[in-house]
Scaffold this active site. Structure first.
Site, PDB file in Angstrom:
ATOM      1  N   CYS A  31       0.834  -1.205   0.000  1.00  0.00           N
ATOM      2  CA  CYS A  31       0.000   0.000   0.000  1.00  0.00           C
ATOM      3  C   CYS A  31       0.869   1.255   0.000  1.00  0.00           C
ATOM      4  CB  CYS A  31      -0.919  -0.003   1.229  1.00  0.00           C
ATOM      5  SG  CYS A  31      -2.074   1.406   1.258  1.00  0.00           S
TER       6      CYS A  31
ATOM      7  N   ASP B  25       0.393   3.781   1.705  1.00  0.00           N
ATOM      8  CA  ASP B  25       0.342   4.356   3.046  1.00  0.00           C
ATOM      9  C   ASP B  25       1.750   4.675   3.585  1.00  0.00           C
ATOM     10  OD1 ASP B  25       0.152   4.504   6.022  1.00  0.00           O
ATOM     11  OD2 ASP B  25      -1.946   3.943   5.671  1.00  0.00           O
TER      12      ASP B  25
ATOM     13  N   ARG C  15       2.898   4.851   6.390  1.00  0.00           N
ATOM     14  CA  ARG C  15       3.329   4.087   7.572  1.00  0.00           C
ATOM     15  C   ARG C  15       3.800   2.683   7.235  1.00  0.00           C
ATOM     16  NH1 ARG C  15      -2.390   4.638  10.336  1.00  0.00           N
ATOM     17  NH2 ARG C  15      -2.831   4.025   8.172  1.00  0.00           N
TER      18      ARG C  15
ATOM     19  N   HIS D  30      -2.211  -4.064   4.994  1.00  0.00           N
ATOM     20  CA  HIS D  30      -2.029  -3.650   6.390  1.00  0.00           C
ATOM     21  C   HIS D  30      -3.386  -3.407   7.023  1.00  0.00           C
ATOM     22  CE1 HIS D  30      -2.669   0.811   5.915  1.00  0.00           C
ATOM     23  NE2 HIS D  30      -2.477   0.471   4.662  1.00  0.00           N
TER      24      HIS D  30
ATOM     25  N   CYS E 237      -6.296  -0.214   6.835  1.00  0.00           N
ATOM     26  CA  CYS E 237      -5.982   0.463   5.563  1.00  0.00           C
ATOM     27  C   CYS E 237      -7.075   1.479   5.208  1.00  0.00           C
ATOM     28  CB  CYS E 237      -5.845  -0.570   4.455  1.00  0.00           C
ATOM     29  SG  CYS E 237      -5.466   0.138   2.837  1.00  0.00           S
TER      30      CYS E 237
END
Ligand code: CO
Length: 230
Positions: free
Chosen positions: A42, A44, A46, A98, A101
């Site tokens: 992803c 993302d 993080r 994750h 998400c």
């Protein structure tokens, strides 16, 4: 005016630290790359691929998009996959979702988020197809996290259904596709036990059957089995 000088300062410090450990690091790396892994994860912020699995530049080939989705007509993702398998010859592909998400969460909502809704519709389709699994599950986090896991499994399947991966198996190339999920809350990866190592593990409808040199249909790299339909 805001400048981004601090990022360049960070970069110089980072390069110096690596050179202090291995003075030839960047010279060696500039010659070529031999990563054994393709990470499909992803976007993302993080979930940074290299840091999570403790690998240096040169050790992991990476494709990231919102909610780690593999769509057969996505020229970007498919090109990464083809290059990684045919040219770089990675040995492992990991689809890494994750928990929590944001893309998965948005797909479960009925509000509009803009252009991204078109991308996330693949997740809505998945939710609709798998809705029986959500029955009785009222906690929003649990619903999001279940769809996060189902999404990883679905994308592992999508990777394996490509001619790219099946052709690699047919010519005897060692290639495994894994489904992992990461938790931002504890920094740990979990293996979903969804690893696929060959065409025997994918449904017959998705399998490519290859023609042998004698003109008969068959498979190059694995034994013929009755599920193939011929
Ligand atoms: Co995400």
């Amino acid at each position: 005016m805001e400048t981004l000088d601090h990022l360049f300062a960070n970069n110089r410090r980072w390069a110096e630290e690596i050179k202090a450990e291995d003075p030839q690091f960047f010279e060696k790396l500039s010659a070529q790359q031999h990563p054994e892994y393709l990470w499909i994860g992803c976007s993302d912020s993080r979930v940074p691929s290299n840091q999570i699995i403790g690998l240096m530049p040169g050790e992991v080939f990476v494709h990231r998009n919102v909610a780690n989705i593999v769509i057969h007509t996505d020229l970007n993702c498919q090109s990464v996959l083809q290059f990684a398998v045919d040219v770089v010859k990675v040995k492992h592909i990991m689809v890494v979702g994750h928990y929590g998400c944001g893309g998965v969460r948005a797909s479960l909502e009925d509000t509009e988020h803009g252009l991204i809704d078109n991308w996330l519709r693949a997740l809505k389709d998945l939710y609709w197809a798998e809705q029986a699994r959500f029955e009785g599950l009222t906690d929003e986090e649990e619903r999001v996290n279940l769809l996060c896991e189902l999404n990883v499994r679905a994308q592992v399947a999508n990777v394996c259904h490509t001619s790219i991966v099946q052709n690699a198996w047919a010519r005897g190339q060692s290639l495994q596709v894994h489904g992992w999920i990461y938790s931002v809350a504890d920094g740990l990866l979990r293996d979903l036990g969804a690893t696929i190592r060959g065409p025997e593990q994918i449904p017959p409808s998705y399998r490519i059957c290859y023609t042998l040199p004698n003109g008969l249909p068959g498979h190059h790299a694995h034994e013929h089995d009755d599920n193939c339909g011929h």
